[in-house]
Design a protein around this motif. Structure first.
Motif, PDB file in Angstrom:
ATOM      1  N   SER A 763      -0.549 -42.477   9.825  1.00 58.81           N
ATOM      2  CA  SER A 763      -1.289 -42.665  11.076  1.00 58.81           C
ATOM      3  C   SER A 763      -2.506 -41.734  11.089  1.00 58.81           C
ATOM      4  N   PRO A 764      -3.499 -42.012  11.957  1.00 61.31           N
ATOM      5  CA  PRO A 764      -4.645 -41.088  12.060  1.00 61.31           C
ATOM      6  C   PRO A 764      -4.221 -39.671  12.403  1.00 61.31           C
ATOM      7  N   LEU A 765      -3.124 -39.536  13.156  1.00 65.61           N
ATOM      8  CA  LEU A 765      -2.602 -38.222  13.501  1.00 65.61           C
ATOM      9  C   LEU A 765      -2.191 -37.465  12.238  1.00 65.61           C
ATOM     10  N   GLN A 766      -1.496 -38.189  11.316  1.00 66.50           N
ATOM     11  CA  GLN A 766      -1.036 -37.564  10.071  1.00 66.50           C
ATOM     12  C   GLN A 766      -2.181 -37.393   9.084  1.00 66.50           C
ATOM     13  N   ARG A 767      -3.037 -38.388   9.006  1.00 64.70           N
ATOM     14  CA  ARG A 767      -4.121 -38.348   8.014  1.00 64.70           C
ATOM     15  C   ARG A 767      -5.065 -37.187   8.296  1.00 64.70           C
ATOM     16  N   ASN A 768      -5.371 -36.933   9.602  1.00 63.71           N
ATOM     17  CA  ASN A 768      -6.316 -35.877   9.961  1.00 63.71           C
ATOM     18  C   ASN A 768      -5.633 -34.556  10.270  1.00 63.71           C
ATOM     19  N   LYS A 769      -4.284 -34.528  10.085  1.00 63.57           N
ATOM     20  CA  LYS A 769      -3.511 -33.311  10.284  1.00 63.57           C
ATOM     21  C   LYS A 769      -3.786 -32.703  11.662  1.00 63.57           C
ATOM     22  N   LEU A 770      -3.673 -33.550  12.683  1.00 68.32           N
ATOM     23  CA  LEU A 770      -3.877 -33.122  14.068  1.00 68.32           C
ATOM     24  C   LEU A 770      -2.542 -33.002  14.774  1.00 68.32           C
ATOM     25  N   THR A 771      -2.528 -32.154  15.771  1.00 66.70           N
ATOM     26  CA  THR A 771      -1.354 -32.097  16.640  1.00 66.70           C
ATOM     27  C   THR A 771      -1.403 -33.267  17.602  1.00 66.70           C
ATOM     28  N   PRO A 772      -0.279 -33.646  18.181  1.00 64.58           N
ATOM     29  CA  PRO A 772      -0.297 -34.741  19.165  1.00 64.58           C
ATOM     30  C   PRO A 772      -1.258 -34.460  20.329  1.00 64.58           C
ATOM     31  N   LEU A 773      -1.329 -33.194  20.751  1.00 62.72           N
ATOM     32  CA  LEU A 773      -2.240 -32.870  21.851  1.00 62.72           C
ATOM     33  C   LEU A 773      -3.691 -33.046  21.428  1.00 62.72           C
ATOM     34  N   GLN A 774      -4.025 -32.584  20.226  1.00 54.45           N
ATOM     35  CA  GLN A 774      -5.398 -32.729  19.736  1.00 54.45           C
ATOM     36  C   GLN A 774      -5.783 -34.207  19.616  1.00 54.45           C
ATOM     37  N   TYR A 775      -4.872 -34.978  19.040  1.00 51.96           N
ATOM     38  CA  TYR A 775      -5.179 -36.394  18.881  1.00 51.96           C
ATOM     39  C   TYR A 775      -5.287 -37.085  20.237  1.00 51.96           C
ATOM     40  N   SER A 776      -4.465 -36.671  21.191  1.00 56.31           N
ATOM     41  CA  SER A 776      -4.518 -37.263  22.533  1.00 56.31           C
ATOM     42  C   SER A 776      -5.852 -36.951  23.210  1.00 56.31           C
ATOM     43  N   LEU A 777      -6.297 -35.715  23.060  1.00 53.04           N
ATOM     44  CA  LEU A 777      -7.610 -35.355  23.626  1.00 53.04           C
ATOM     45  C   LEU A 777      -8.728 -36.160  22.972  1.00 53.04           C
ATOM     46  N   TRP A 778      -8.591 -36.384  21.662  1.00 47.57           N
ATOM     47  CA  TRP A 778      -9.614 -37.185  20.972  1.00 47.57           C
ATOM     48  C   TRP A 778      -9.605 -38.619  21.485  1.00 47.57           C
ATOM     49  N   LEU A 779      -8.417 -39.179  21.706  1.00 49.90           N
ATOM     50  CA  LEU A 779      -8.325 -40.537  22.226  1.00 49.90           C
ATOM     51  C   LEU A 779      -8.958 -40.640  23.615  1.00 49.90           C
ATOM     52  N   ASP A 780      -8.824 -39.591  24.438  1.00 49.66           N
ATOM     53  CA  ASP A 780      -9.417 -39.613  25.780  1.00 49.66           C
ATOM     54  C   ASP A 780     -10.936 -39.670  25.732  1.00 49.66           C
ATOM     55  N   SER A 781     -11.501 -39.118  24.685  1.00 53.48           N
ATOM     56  CA  SER A 781     -12.963 -39.014  24.615  1.00 53.48           C
ATOM     57  C   SER A 781     -13.608 -40.142  23.827  1.00 53.48           C
ATOM     58  N   GLN A 782     -12.829 -41.057  23.242  1.00 51.73           N
ATOM     59  CA  GLN A 782     -13.384 -42.090  22.375  1.00 51.73           C
ATOM     60  C   GLN A 782     -13.166 -43.470  22.964  1.00 51.73           C
ATOM     61  N   GLY A 783     -14.028 -44.380  22.514  1.00 55.11           N
ATOM     62  CA  GLY A 783     -13.887 -45.769  22.891  1.00 55.11           C
ATOM     63  C   GLY A 783     -13.058 -46.524  21.877  1.00 55.11           C
ATOM     64  N   ASP A 784     -12.819 -47.815  22.166  1.00 51.65           N
ATOM     65  CA  ASP A 784     -11.977 -48.631  21.282  1.00 51.65           C
ATOM     66  C   ASP A 784     -12.551 -48.743  19.876  1.00 51.65           C
ATOM     67  N   ASP A 785     -13.887 -48.806  19.759  1.00 51.39           N
ATOM     68  CA  ASP A 785     -14.471 -48.969  18.434  1.00 51.39           C
ATOM     69  C   ASP A 785     -14.219 -47.745  17.552  1.00 51.39           C
ATOM     70  N   GLN A 786     -14.305 -46.556  18.142  1.00 47.91           N
ATOM     71  CA  GLN A 786     -14.058 -45.348  17.370  1.00 47.91           C
ATOM     72  C   GLN A 786     -12.573 -45.214  17.021  1.00 47.91           C
ATOM     73  N   ILE A 787     -11.712 -45.595  17.944  1.00 50.80           N
ATOM     74  CA  ILE A 787     -10.271 -45.557  17.663  1.00 50.80           C
ATOM     75  C   ILE A 787      -9.937 -46.484  16.492  1.00 50.80           C
ATOM     76  N   TRP A 788     -10.545 -47.668  16.515  1.00 49.10           N
ATOM     77  CA  TRP A 788     -10.294 -48.618  15.437  1.00 49.10           C
ATOM     78  C   TRP A 788     -10.828 -48.091  14.098  1.00 49.10           C
ATOM     79  N   LYS A 789     -11.944 -47.395  14.118  1.00 45.64           N
ATOM     80  CA  LYS A 789     -12.463 -46.818  12.873  1.00 45.64           C
ATOM     81  C   LYS A 789     -11.457 -45.841  12.272  1.00 45.64           C
ATOM     82  N   GLY A 790     -10.849 -45.013  13.150  1.00 48.89           N
ATOM     83  CA  GLY A 790      -9.838 -44.084  12.647  1.00 48.89           C
ATOM     84  C   GLY A 790      -8.634 -44.801  12.075  1.00 48.89           C
ATOM     85  N   ILE A 791      -8.189 -45.851  12.743  1.00 56.38           N
ATOM     86  CA  ILE A 791      -7.040 -46.625  12.258  1.00 56.38           C
ATOM     87  C   ILE A 791      -7.400 -47.365  10.977  1.00 56.38           C
ATOM     88  N   LYS A 792      -8.595 -47.933  10.936  1.00 55.98           N
ATOM     89  CA  LYS A 792      -9.036 -48.693   9.758  1.00 55.98           C
ATOM     90  C   LYS A 792      -9.092 -47.795   8.524  1.00 55.98           C
TER      91      LYS A 792
END
Length: 835
Positions: A763-792
């Motif tokens: 998952s993007p959480l594992q790939r970028n070695k982020l904590t759940p809180l860090q990844y959650s904060l990133w999700l709050d600040s990004q739109g769907d296109d950026q989220i999809w880029k991370g997943i892609k």
């Protein structure tokens, strides 16, 4: 007939006269040329000589020449040269005379003959003059006789004309007398127009033909003057009666009388001046403090002060008298304006039956203002001057009209409305224009400014007094402020424009109120604690919030019945009130939200990948969910119970627009959304883990519904929670066609699919070695296109690993995630284009 001396004289001089013998006289221009003994004429030498050339100039000045000769220093030499020139000229002249001697003698003989002929002519002229004198004597007497007869004939002709005009005048006078005598018995049946026409004809005959001085005419003129005065009086009576009763027929009859008298323009001008004077007197009388004093019992001993203020105890009577006189003034002004408009209306329609001349054209010249405009200009000018004078000179009038400005404005607007209504006739110009109305209202702008300033001062003083001691105001204080605001709005709500002006002042007061509250808000750690009971600082913030909420709700309700533009005026101030009210609770709710999110983040510390029947049969909720429920119960008991006056369920159902309920709804929605996001990130997820997660979701739904907000009313977050529970139990092949996907964000589905994939699909959480809180904060600040880029990116890494091993098959979740991700991108692009 014997020849006259003139003819006889002319016959004696008919033979050729000696002048005819002057043919031998020759003009000098025919003389032969002079041959000088020298090769050239002295004049030619003089023209080239610097000294003598000056004498040939047409503007020669002897004094200037002499002065130049004396100043040159060679006067003697120049005098000698001049002497030589004179001698040379005399010599040349002598030569000319000698050379033309014979011709000069011949000319002299011709002159003698001419002199002889002239003497004969003189004799003939003398004889002719004598003959003319005789003829003059013979014709002078007939000329005198003809001149005398001519004068006599002219006098006879003039006398005849005077007699004719006199007879005609006497006949017209008798006709007028008969007309006037016939009306003595029945005055109302007098034909004023006809009598006026006869009167004008008689006056015109006397004036144009100079009949003054004839005794019979002079006797008639005395009676004629009296009759003219009577006709003017009767005509004016009919005209004024028609104007007072707005009777067009009577006004037309009165105007016809003065038109026939030739006095239409002067009469109308006199009427307009009279009405102007009435307007000025009406306004002056309305604001005359001495007259007010006299009409209301002199206010007791002492009357009024010099400042126009009544004595103590007489203010109420003076106030009533002032308003009564202002009402009478408006009635008088209305009558005057309508009367002038009626006069103008008749003038614009009435024509003389014989000449067909339009009366209005006779009264107004090109470029002249209309009658109503002239009167209105004088009315407004007088009214404005009197209002300005009253504002500065009489403190009593200033106070009454300032406090009662809505009544004063209403009185003026009613006056204007009455005029507009009473003069609204199709095809006829109204009495006053829109610009004229604005001029009348502008005349009391001083009182409007003072009224608005007083309104702002009253409300500001009340707010300042409530917050003067730095303590939190009571509910009664806030109610008093709201009541005062409602009273100000109620006093002016009948006038739209004034209402907007007052609302602007109220907006300033609301801004001041919000600022006062803002200064008292506590924002330190004490205001953010959520683990213990509500602190005094938090209770203070709760009270301030409730006060502002009360102000916002009741003021909004007060203006709800006003036009939309009124709401727009107060919208910024009410928005500021609302924002400050939210600020009193924002830190508390943010702290509580962070606490609840911290509890939900503990989901990642739970083991949802365990297998076995024991795990499946465990009906206990997870530890993090127990902790979340405890915090929600504590928050409701210690904080929400103080913020909401009634039970939570009743409050959120009946007060959905309150600030507190809005914050509760936002927090409840955030809790559900946050839980779904991190539940989707749980990996691995076994069958028993799915059952445990389903129990946690049920516990969450129950806890939020009982302690925060009815989850059924949360909309999309609740539907997402209800959809995610069955989603986790569906087979991967069933996911793409499930209608449950419509209630879930695709990013949640994509994150959940990681739990169904192989371990090498990170998952993007594992790939970028982020904590759940860090990844959650990133999700709050990004739109769907950026989220999809991370997943892609994670999908591409997975595909590269599979290809590197030489495998040709991918996990079933891989193509599913690609398809879902592509639709997520398409939706994002469509949404951007729609904006």
């Amino acid at each position: 007939m014997a020849a006259s001396p003139l003819h006889r004289h002319l016959s004696t001089i008919s033979p050729p006269s000696p002048l005819q013998r002057l043919s031998t006289f020759k003009d000098r221009s025919n003389l032969p040329p002079i041959h000088s003994s020298s090769s050239s004429s002295p004049l030619d030498a003089f023209s080239s000589d610097p000294v003598f050339s000056a004498f040939l100039s047409p503007d020669f000045d002897s004094a200037r020449f002499s002065s130049q000769a004396l100043s040159s220093g060679s006067a003697a030499a120049r005098a000698e040269k001049l002497e030589d020139g004179i001698r040379l000229l005399e010599k040349q002249l002598r030569s000319e005379v000698l050379s033309r001697h014979d011709d000069l003698l011949a000319q002299l003989s011709s002159l003698k003959d001419a002199e002889s002929a002239l003497s004969v002519v003189r004799s003939g002229i003398s004889t002719l003059q004598s003959s003319v004198r005789k003829i003059r004597l013979e014709i002078a007497d007939p000329h005198r006789q003809i001149r005398s007869k001519t004068i006599q004939l002219s006098n006879l002709h003039r006398t005849t004309e005077l007699l004719q005009f006199t007879v005609r005048t006497l006949r017209l006078s008798k006709k007028l007398k008969d007309l006037m005598a016939s009306s003595d018995a029945e005055p109302d049946k007098l034909d004023l127009a006809k009598a006026a026409q006869l009167h004008r004809e008689i006056g015109a005959l006397c004036e144009e033909n100079g009949l003054a001085g004839i005794s019979v005419i002079d006797e008639e003129m005395t009676w004629l003057v009296e009759t003219g005065n009577k006709l003017r009086t009767e005509g004016m009576r009919v005209l004024e009666r028609g104007m007072e009763g707005l009777n067009q027929a009577e006004v037309a009859s009165g105007l016809q009388v003065f038109y026939n008298l030739g006095e239409l323009r002067s009469t109308v001008d006199g009427l307009i001046n009279k009405y102007k004077t009435q307007c000025v007197k009406a306004v002056s009388s309305a604001l005359d403090m001495k007259a007010i004093s006299a009409s209301s019992g002199n206010f007791g001993p002492g009357g009024i002060h010099r400042s126009g203020t009544p004595q103590i105890g007489a203010g109420s009577k003076a106030k009533e008298a002032l308003w009564q006189r202002m009402g009478n003034c408006m009635d008088q002004l209305h009558s005057v304006v309508c009367a002038v408009w009626h006069l103008q209306r008749v003038l614009s329609k009435k024509r003389d039956p014989f000449t067909h001349a339009l009366f209005l054209d006779e009264v107004l010249q090109e470029g002249d203002p209309m009658l109503t405009d002239r009167v209105w200009e004088a009315l407004v000018k007088s009214f404005a001057n009197q209002m300005k004078s009253a504002f500065t000179a009489s403190s009593f009038v200033k106070e009454i009209f300032t406090l009662g400005y809505p009544k004063l404005l209403s009185m003026i607007e009613n006056f204007l409305e009455r005029i507009s209504r009473d003069t609204d006739v199709k095809g006829v110009l109204p009495a006053i224009s829109s610009e004229g109305k604005l001029q009348m209202i502008a005349a009391v702008d001083l009182f409007q400014t003072s009224f608005l300033a007083l309104c702002l001062s009253r409300l500001s003083d009340l707010v300042n007094s409530v917050f003067s001691r730095g303590t939190v105001p009571s509910k009664e204080h806030i109610s008093r402020i709201i009541l005062r605001i409602q009273e100000e709005i109620e006093a002016v709500k009948l006038d739209g424009h004034l209402t907007l002006l007052v609302l602007r002042e109220i907006g300033k007061v609301l801004h001041l109120l919000a600022q006062k509250v803002e200064y008292q808000i506590t924002t330190g750690p004490e205001a953010r604690q959520v683990t213990g009971p509500a602190s005094p600082a938090q209770i203070k913030n709760f009270t301030l919030c409730q006060h502002l909420q009360e102000v916002h709700t009741r003021v909004s309700s007060t203006i709800s019945g006003l036009p939309a533009i009124a709401e727009n005026v107060l919208s910024p101030s009410l928005g500021y009130i609302y924002g400050v009210a939210r600020d009193t609770l924002t830190s508390l709710f943010h702290a509580m939200r962070d606490r609840l999110e911290a509890c939900i983040l503990q989901i990642h510390e739970q083991n949802f990948g365990v297998h076995g029947m024991d795990a499946a049969m465990d009906n206990n909720a997870s530890s993090y969910m127990d902790e979340l429920q405890k915090y929600l119960v504590h928050f409701r008991t210690e904080f929400l119970s103080r913020l909401l006056s009634s039970s939570l369920t009743q409050a959120v159902s009946t007060s959905s627009d309150t600030i507190c309920v809005e914050l509760i709804r936002e927090m409840a929605s955030r809790v559900l959304t946050f839980f779904i996001r991190h539940a989707a990130l749980v990996r691995p997820l076994s069958e028993s883990g799915k059952l445990r997660m389903a129990r946690d979701m049920a516990e969450l739904e129950l806890a939020v519904g009982q302690n925060l907000y009815p989850v059924e009313q949360l909309g999309a977050p609740y539907r997402a929670l209800r959809a995610f529970r069955p989603i986790i139990f569906l087979e991967t092949s069933q996911l793409e066609g499930s209608p449950l996907l419509q209630d879930l964000p695709l990013s949640v589905i994509l994150h959940h699919l990681y739990s169904r994939g192989p371990d090498e699909l990170r998952s993007p959480l594992q790939r970028n070695k982020l904590t759940p809180l860090q990844y959650s904060l990133w999700l709050d600040s990004q739109g769907d296109d950026q989220i999809w880029k991370g997943i892609k990116a994670t999908l591409d890494d997975y595909a590269a690993k599979v290809r590197a091993r030489g495998d040709k098959e991918f996990s079933p979740v891989y193509p599913l995630m690609l398809r879902l991700g592509s639709s997520l991108t398409e939706n994002s692009i469509a949404l951007q284009k729609s904006f």
